[in-house]
Write a protein that holds these residues in place. Structure first.
Motif, PDB file in Angstrom:
ATOM      1  N   ALA A  34     -70.645  23.251 122.398  1.00 38.86           N
ATOM      2  CA  ALA A  34     -70.699  22.223 121.363  1.00 38.86           C
ATOM      3  C   ALA A  34     -72.093  21.618 121.304  1.00 38.86           C
ATOM      4  CB  ALA A  34     -69.668  21.128 121.638  1.00 38.86           C
ATOM      5  N   LEU A  35     -72.574  21.373 120.116  1.00 36.81           N
ATOM      6  CA  LEU A  35     -73.802  20.619 119.869  1.00 36.81           C
ATOM      7  C   LEU A  35     -73.415  19.278 119.267  1.00 36.81           C
ATOM      8  CD1 LEU A  35     -76.024  23.413 118.267  1.00 36.81           C
ATOM      9  CD2 LEU A  35     -76.101  22.583 120.626  1.00 36.81           C
ATOM     10  N   SER A  36     -74.054  18.207 119.726  1.00 38.05           N
ATOM     11  CA  SER A  36     -73.619  16.881 119.278  1.00 38.05           C
ATOM     12  C   SER A  36     -74.796  15.984 118.938  1.00 38.05           C
ATOM     13  CB  SER A  36     -72.776  16.204 120.366  1.00 38.05           C
ATOM     14  OG  SER A  36     -73.534  16.006 121.543  1.00 38.05           O
ATOM     15  N   TYR A  37     -74.520  15.057 118.035  1.00 39.78           N
ATOM     16  CA  TYR A  37     -75.461  13.984 117.694  1.00 39.78           C
ATOM     17  C   TYR A  37     -74.674  12.687 117.623  1.00 39.78           C
ATOM     18  CZ  TYR A  37     -78.476  10.881 115.043  1.00 39.78           C
ATOM     19  OH  TYR A  37     -79.216   9.796 114.639  1.00 39.78           O
ATOM     20  N   ARG A  38     -75.176  11.659 118.342  1.00 44.04           N
ATOM     21  CA  ARG A  38     -74.504  10.362 118.373  1.00 44.04           C
ATOM     22  C   ARG A  38     -75.514   9.256 118.076  1.00 44.04           C
ATOM     23  NH1 ARG A  38     -71.751  10.985 124.247  1.00 44.04           N
ATOM     24  NH2 ARG A  38     -71.482   8.716 124.029  1.00 44.04           N
ATOM     25  N   ILE A  39     -75.060   8.229 117.386  1.00 41.41           N
ATOM     26  CA  ILE A  39     -75.894   7.077 117.073  1.00 41.41           C
ATOM     27  C   ILE A  39     -75.103   5.811 117.387  1.00 41.41           C
ATOM     28  CG2 ILE A  39     -75.158   7.132 114.641  1.00 41.41           C
ATOM     29  CD1 ILE A  39     -77.936   6.000 113.933  1.00 41.41           C
ATOM     30  N   GLY A  40     -75.777   4.832 118.033  1.00 39.03           N
ATOM     31  CA  GLY A  40     -75.038   3.653 118.446  1.00 39.03           C
ATOM     32  C   GLY A  40     -75.900   2.431 118.675  1.00 39.03           C
TER      33      GLY A  40
END
Length: 362
Positions: A256-262
């Motif tokens: 899995a490749l992921s991008y998160r913003i927070g």
């Protein structure tokens, strides 16, 4: 007979003729597989610059090129140059090269190449190529490339996959944008990096001198083994990650490749709490089937708590919820709670470089 002449003329224009041009003062030979037309009055623009009080040779971008005569009006300037390998002293017009278009001095006009467009002096106009646009001077115009744009100073725009400039006073649009100095202008891309400012960036990841970069290594119940890079700015953060065994240890390899913003908040000098939302692209690396689709996507939300053990090392735990769906139909594949935990290692060499540059400038 006419067809033969037409074919012969077309071949000359496409491949050019082997021509040797000479620089008037130095009598140095320049290899130029192209046809060129010199300007009748090549020094007109140089005279106008002198009347306006401008001197590009004494500007920061022109230092180090005076001895080479990069903006020397005594060198021939071409209004038109076309062929396989273009190479002229100066350009006040259009240069078209099947492989490369090279200007040894200033360039004013349009510089187009199949692979490489290069100018050793200042540029006023447009550079276009598939592999690289390189300018050792000041660009007042546009660099448009399928891969790499490089300039010393920019008043205008760079559009490409990777854009680099020493001093940005224009706009960079690309996947990766890098500027050492950024007094004004914009960066628009996936990853934006500058060494001396925090302003005017639009992207998924924005790195500036105040950004804390952490390498995360962690385990979880969705993707089992994970590694990510977290970019923390003043109160927000972004995470780019990769994970393996999304379908569990009993199944074959999946990833899995992921991008998160927070957003994060300090509870104390060592403790922080944060929340984020993220997008995951999942690959099973198997034949597509109902039980095991070839690829899926997942939307997830997380709440995290971090503890900074020392200056370089930290630990964190995370819990959240996500649903995984099919591409195309967006039908639900599964939904579950997620639990993650691991360590963070701080990497801030970019801050050390900025500090060293400031000290050397003093």
């Amino acid at each position: 007979m006419n067809n033969r002449r037409l074919i012969a003329m077309s071949m000359v224009l496409l491949l050019g003729t082997a021509a040797w041009g000479q620089i008037q003062e130095k009598k140095e030979k320049r290899f130029n597989i192209a046809i060129g037309i010199k300007c009748k009055d090549a020094s007109v623009s140089d005279k106008s610059d002198a009347q306006n009080g401008t001197n590009s040779e004494t500007s920061p971008a022109g230092i180090g090129r005076m001895e080479r005569g990069a903006n020397n009006p005594s060198e021939p300037a071409y209004s038109f140059n076309i062929g396989l390998l273009g190479n002229v002293a100066r350009l006040h017009g259009v240069q078209l090269g099947s492989l490369s278009s090279i200007v040894d001095g200033e360039m004013r006009g349009v510089n187009v190449a199949g692979i490489l467009a290069y100018a050793n002096g200042d540029v006023k106009g447009v550079q276009i190529s598939s592999l690289a646009n390189i300018t050792k001077g000041h660009v007042r115009g546009v660099q448009l490339c399928g891969s790499v744009n490089i300039a010393r100073r920019l008043h205008g725009a760079q559009v490409g996959v990777y854009n680099f400039v020493d001093e940005l006073e224009g706009t960079q649009i690309g996947i990766i944008n890098v500027a050492r100095h950024h007094p004004q202008g914009w960066q628009v891309g996936i990853i934006n990096y500058t060494q001396d400012t925090i302003a005017h960036k639009i992207g998924l990841v924005n790195v500036n001198p105040k950004t804390n970069i952490d390498v995360l290594v962690y385990a979880g119940n969705t993707s089992i083994f994970n590694m990510a890079v977290r970019f923390r700015n003043r109160s927000t953060y972004n995470i780019l990650g990769v994970g393996t065994h999304y379908f569990g240890l009993d199944d074959k390899f999946s990833g899995a490749l992921s991008y998160r913003i927070g957003q994060y908040f300090h509870l104390s000098p060592r403790w922080t709490i944060s929340g984020d939302v993220g997008y995951y692209h999942i690959e099973s690396f198997e034949e597509n089937s109902r039980n095991k689709p070839k690829r899926l996507y997942s939307l997830q939300g997380h709440v995290n708590i971090d503890y900074q053990i020392n200056k370089s090392l930290g630990a964190f735990v995370s819990t959240g919820y996500g649903n995984t769906r099919y591409y195309g139909s967006h039908e639900l594949y599964k939904q579950q709670l997620s639990i993650q935990g691991g360590i963070s290692v701080r990497y801030n060499k970019h801050k050390e470089r900025v500090k060293a540059n400031k000290e050397s400038a003093r």
